[in-house]
Scaffold this motif. Structure first.
Motif, PDB file in Angstrom:
ATOM      1  N   ALA A  80       0.828  -1.206   0.000  1.00  0.00           N
ATOM      2  CA  ALA A  80       0.000   0.000   0.000  1.00  0.00           C
ATOM      3  C   ALA A  80       0.864   1.259   0.000  1.00  0.00           C
ATOM      4  CB  ALA A  80      -0.936  -0.003   1.208  1.00  0.00           C
ATOM      5  N   ALA A  81       1.950   1.235   0.771  1.00  0.00           N
ATOM      6  CA  ALA A  81       2.830   2.406   0.845  1.00  0.00           C
ATOM      7  C   ALA A  81       3.456   2.721  -0.518  1.00  0.00           C
ATOM      8  CB  ALA A  81       3.925   2.163   1.886  1.00  0.00           C
ATOM      9  N   LEU A  82       3.859   1.700  -1.242  1.00  0.00           N
ATOM     10  CA  LEU A  82       4.484   1.920  -2.549  1.00  0.00           C
ATOM     11  C   LEU A  82       3.472   2.450  -3.569  1.00  0.00           C
ATOM     12  CD1 LEU A  82       6.788  -1.227  -2.623  1.00  0.00           C
ATOM     13  CD2 LEU A  82       7.538   1.168  -2.540  1.00  0.00           C
ATOM     14  N   ILE A  83       2.235   1.985  -3.483  1.00  0.00           N
ATOM     15  CA  ILE A  83       1.190   2.527  -4.370  1.00  0.00           C
ATOM     16  C   ILE A  83       0.947   3.997  -4.033  1.00  0.00           C
ATOM     17  CG2 ILE A  83      -1.231   2.370  -5.080  1.00  0.00           C
ATOM     18  CD1 ILE A  83      -1.085  -0.633  -4.399  1.00  0.00           C
ATOM     19  N   LEU A  84       0.892   4.308  -2.748  1.00  0.00           N
ATOM     20  CA  LEU A  84       0.729   5.703  -2.339  1.00  0.00           C
ATOM     21  C   LEU A  84       1.865   6.562  -2.881  1.00  0.00           C
ATOM     22  CD1 LEU A  84      -0.675   7.894  -0.622  1.00  0.00           C
ATOM     23  CD2 LEU A  84       0.720   7.128   1.311  1.00  0.00           C
ATOM     24  N   ALA A  85       3.075   6.046  -2.843  1.00  0.00           N
ATOM     25  CA  ALA A  85       4.239   6.800  -3.323  1.00  0.00           C
ATOM     26  C   ALA A  85       4.171   7.074  -4.819  1.00  0.00           C
ATOM     27  CB  ALA A  85       5.520   6.036  -2.998  1.00  0.00           C
ATOM     28  N   MET A  86       3.526   6.177  -5.560  1.00  0.00           N
ATOM     29  CA  MET A  86       3.371   6.385  -7.004  1.00  0.00           C
ATOM     30  C   MET A  86       2.507   7.596  -7.297  1.00  0.00           C
ATOM     31  SD  MET A  86       2.745   2.426  -8.172  1.00  0.00           S
ATOM     32  CE  MET A  86       1.547   2.995  -9.367  1.00  0.00           C
ATOM     33  N   HIS A  87       1.477   7.803  -6.482  1.00  0.00           N
ATOM     34  CA  HIS A  87       0.484   8.833  -6.769  1.00  0.00           C
ATOM     35  C   HIS A  87       0.636  10.089  -5.912  1.00  0.00           C
ATOM     36  CE1 HIS A  87      -1.632   5.996  -9.331  1.00  0.00           C
ATOM     37  NE2 HIS A  87      -1.596   5.098  -8.357  1.00  0.00           N
ATOM     38  N   HIS A  88       1.202   9.929  -4.718  1.00  0.00           N
ATOM     39  CA  HIS A  88       1.332  11.074  -3.809  1.00  0.00           C
ATOM     40  C   HIS A  88       2.720  11.089  -3.160  1.00  0.00           C
ATOM     41  CE1 HIS A  88      -2.962  12.126  -4.038  1.00  0.00           C
ATOM     42  NE2 HIS A  88      -3.187  10.825  -4.041  1.00  0.00           N
ATOM     43  N   PRO A  89       3.756  11.229  -3.963  1.00  0.00           N
ATOM     44  CA  PRO A  89       5.115  11.196  -3.391  1.00  0.00           C
ATOM     45  C   PRO A  89       5.384  12.324  -2.408  1.00  0.00           C
ATOM     46  CG  PRO A  89       5.145  11.973  -5.666  1.00  0.00           C
ATOM     47  CD  PRO A  89       3.769  11.449  -5.417  1.00  0.00           C
ATOM     48  N   GLU A  90       4.623  13.396  -2.519  1.00  0.00           N
ATOM     49  CA  GLU A  90       4.835  14.532  -1.613  1.00  0.00           C
ATOM     50  C   GLU A  90       4.505  14.191  -0.165  1.00  0.00           C
ATOM     51  OE1 GLU A  90       0.541  14.581  -2.740  1.00  0.00           O
ATOM     52  OE2 GLU A  90       2.416  14.265  -3.824  1.00  0.00           O
ATOM     53  N   CYS A  91       3.741  13.110   0.039  1.00  0.00           N
ATOM     54  CA  CYS A  91       3.345  12.723   1.396  1.00  0.00           C
ATOM     55  C   CYS A  91       4.411  11.912   2.121  1.00  0.00           C
ATOM     56  CB  CYS A  91       2.068  11.879   1.358  1.00  0.00           C
ATOM     57  SG  CYS A  91       0.615  12.709   0.726  1.00  0.00           S
ATOM     58  N   ILE A  92       5.375  11.390   1.386  1.00  0.00           N
ATOM     59  CA  ILE A  92       6.277  10.378   1.934  1.00  0.00           C
ATOM     60  C   ILE A  92       7.732  10.813   1.798  1.00  0.00           C
ATOM     61  CG2 ILE A  92       6.916   7.948   1.855  1.00  0.00           C
ATOM     62  CD1 ILE A  92       4.313   7.399   0.376  1.00  0.00           C
ATOM     63  N   ARG A  93       8.484  10.588   2.841  1.00  0.00           N
ATOM     64  CA  ARG A  93       9.919  10.876   2.822  1.00  0.00           C
ATOM     65  C   ARG A  93      10.727   9.638   2.463  1.00  0.00           C
ATOM     66  NH1 ARG A  93      12.713  14.496   6.982  1.00  0.00           N
ATOM     67  NH2 ARG A  93      14.025  14.525   5.124  1.00  0.00           N
ATOM     68  N   SER A  94      10.307   8.480   2.956  1.00  0.00           N
ATOM     69  CA  SER A  94      10.972   7.221   2.627  1.00  0.00           C
ATOM     70  C   SER A  94      10.045   6.078   2.975  1.00  0.00           C
ATOM     71  CB  SER A  94      12.295   7.067   3.395  1.00  0.00           C
ATOM     72  OG  SER A  94      12.047   6.818   4.771  1.00  0.00           O
ATOM     73  N   ILE A  95      10.361   4.888   2.444  1.00  0.00           N
ATOM     74  CA  ILE A  95       9.550   3.695   2.716  1.00  0.00           C
ATOM     75  C   ILE A  95      10.474   2.537   3.057  1.00  0.00           C
ATOM     76  CG2 ILE A  95       7.950   1.996   1.757  1.00  0.00           C
ATOM     77  CD1 ILE A  95       6.922   4.170  -0.116  1.00  0.00           C
ATOM     78  N   TYR A  96      10.111   1.819   4.107  1.00  0.00           N
ATOM     79  CA  TYR A  96      10.820   0.596   4.493  1.00  0.00           C
ATOM     80  C   TYR A  96       9.781  -0.521   4.442  1.00  0.00           C
ATOM     81  CZ  TYR A  96      13.989  -2.281   7.467  1.00  0.00           C
ATOM     82  OH  TYR A  96      14.818  -3.255   7.974  1.00  0.00           O
ATOM     83  N   THR A  97       9.950  -1.459   3.541  1.00  0.00           N
ATOM     84  CA  THR A  97       9.015  -2.584   3.467  1.00  0.00           C
ATOM     85  C   THR A  97       9.672  -3.829   4.041  1.00  0.00           C
ATOM     86  OG1 THR A  97       9.625  -3.505   1.288  1.00  0.00           O
ATOM     87  CG2 THR A  97       8.136  -1.606   1.311  1.00  0.00           C
ATOM     88  N   LEU A  98       8.874  -4.646   4.689  1.00  0.00           N
ATOM     89  CA  LEU A  98       9.339  -5.921   5.219  1.00  0.00           C
ATOM     90  C   LEU A  98       8.331  -6.997   4.843  1.00  0.00           C
ATOM     91  CD1 LEU A  98      11.135  -7.743   7.005  1.00  0.00           C
ATOM     92  CD2 LEU A  98       9.755  -7.007   8.964  1.00  0.00           C
ATOM     93  N   ALA A  99       8.830  -8.065   4.218  1.00  0.00           N
ATOM     94  CA  ALA A  99       7.989  -9.220   3.878  1.00  0.00           C
ATOM     95  C   ALA A  99       6.810  -8.837   2.984  1.00  0.00           C
ATOM     96  CB  ALA A  99       7.484  -9.911   5.147  1.00  0.00           C
ATOM     97  N   THR A 100       7.047  -7.904   2.086  1.00  0.00           N
ATOM     98  CA  THR A 100       5.993  -7.498   1.135  1.00  0.00           C
ATOM     99  C   THR A 100       6.052  -8.387  -0.096  1.00  0.00           C
ATOM    100  OG1 THR A 100       5.918  -5.204   1.868  1.00  0.00           O
ATOM    101  CG2 THR A 100       5.240  -5.637  -0.395  1.00  0.00           C
ATOM    102  N   LYS A 101       4.903  -8.972  -0.439  1.00  0.00           N
ATOM    103  CA  LYS A 101       4.851  -9.848  -1.608  1.00  0.00           C
ATOM    104  C   LYS A 101       4.692  -9.018  -2.865  1.00  0.00           C
ATOM    105  CE  LYS A 101       2.995 -14.089  -3.448  1.00  0.00           C
ATOM    106  NZ  LYS A 101       4.390 -14.571  -3.550  1.00  0.00           N
ATOM    107  N   PHE A 102       5.619  -9.171  -3.803  1.00  0.00           N
ATOM    108  CA  PHE A 102       5.599  -8.426  -5.055  1.00  0.00           C
ATOM    109  C   PHE A 102       5.134  -9.280  -6.234  1.00  0.00           C
ATOM    110  CE2 PHE A 102       8.838  -6.256  -2.464  1.00  0.00           C
ATOM    111  CZ  PHE A 102       8.375  -4.951  -2.537  1.00  0.00           C
ATOM    112  N   ALA A 103       5.389 -10.582  -6.181  1.00  0.00           N
ATOM    113  CA  ALA A 103       5.102 -11.454  -7.330  1.00  0.00           C
ATOM    114  C   ALA A 103       3.684 -12.003  -7.246  1.00  0.00           C
ATOM    115  CB  ALA A 103       6.123 -12.589  -7.398  1.00  0.00           C
TER     116      ALA A 103
END
Length: 238
Positions: A80-103
């Motif tokens: 969810a955080a990475l999708i948010l960063a695609m559309h609203h990067p101004e809201c986020i300074r950095s993202i740390y993901t753990l155990a996020t399924k990409f495939a």
């Protein structure tokens, strides 16, 4: 202090992030939220979708008057955080993901959905069923599980994070995965890392998928280190 938002995973709630919140609150202004239908929040009339959860984050930031924040996202929370960063990067300074399924694929979704059978969960892991019941009360945890299965099926049919979309995330990101995670592979995490323009890769030794499999003190220190390095090396890329 800088803001840090902790996002829980599928079937989780803000309470599952409480130990990590406690460990980090001496360094950051730490925030948590419950996604729609989780942690006792009302089940939405619409199905669970990643976009619904992204809207939950945006509403929370607006409600708390947070203009920008670092985000730690466990599993689904990282997605969810990475999708948010695609559309609203101004809201986020950095993202740390753990155990996020990409495939995500239809085959991967079917594999995960098999584990989301409330009747079998009650029969084979009653302690987990009881924990879910307590976590999501007054909502029915079985409905939360059914909604989650539907969301996974949708992701399997139409993954949002892809070869085309991940490069749009221009923010600093650390993608972390346990080397013994039975849901998320090191290979798919490496795939995402290579597509993200400003990413760091971390493989946790002898670590499985559950958040509690990683010691809180160790994880909190890694989050501090990652965010701390951004001020010293603001544009480190792979």
């Amino acid at each position: 202090m800088e803001n840090l938002l902790l996002l829980h995973g599928a079937l989780g709630s803000s309470t599952t992030m409480e130990p990590l919140k406690q460990a980090l609150q001496d360094t950051f202004l730490v925030h948590t939220l419950d996604f729609s239908g989780h942690g006792g929040k009302p089940l939405p009339q619409e199905p669970f979708t990643m976009h619904l959860f992204v809207q939950d984050i945006l509403q929370f930031l607006e409600q708390e008057q947070i203009s920008s924040t670092h985000i730690f996202g466990y599993s689904m929370g990282g997605y969810a955080a990475l999708i948010l960063a695609m559309h609203h990067p101004e809201c986020i300074r950095s993202i740390y993901t753990l155990a996020t399924k990409f495939a995500w694929s239809e085959e991967a979704a079917q594999k995960e959905i098999k584990l989301l059978n409330p009747t079998k969960v009650e029969e084979k892991v009653p302690a987990f069923a009881a924990a879910l019941a307590n976590r999501h009360t007054p909502q029915d945890w079985k409905q939360v599980m059914h909604h989650t299965a539907g969301m996974m099926l949708q992701l399997g049919q139409s993954p949002i994070l892809s070869t085309e979309t991940l490069p749009k995330v221009q923010l600093p990101v650390r993608v972390a995965v346990g080397d013994r995670d039975n849901m998320v592979s090191v290979e798919e995490t490496l795939w995402a890392y290579r597509l993200l323009p400003d990413a760091r890769l971390q493989v946790q030794p002898n670590t499985r998928h559950p958040l509690e499999a990683l010691p809180v003190c160790e994880l909190s220190q890694q989050i501090r280190q990652f965010i701390g390095q951004l001020t010293v090396y603001p544009s480190v890329t792979h």
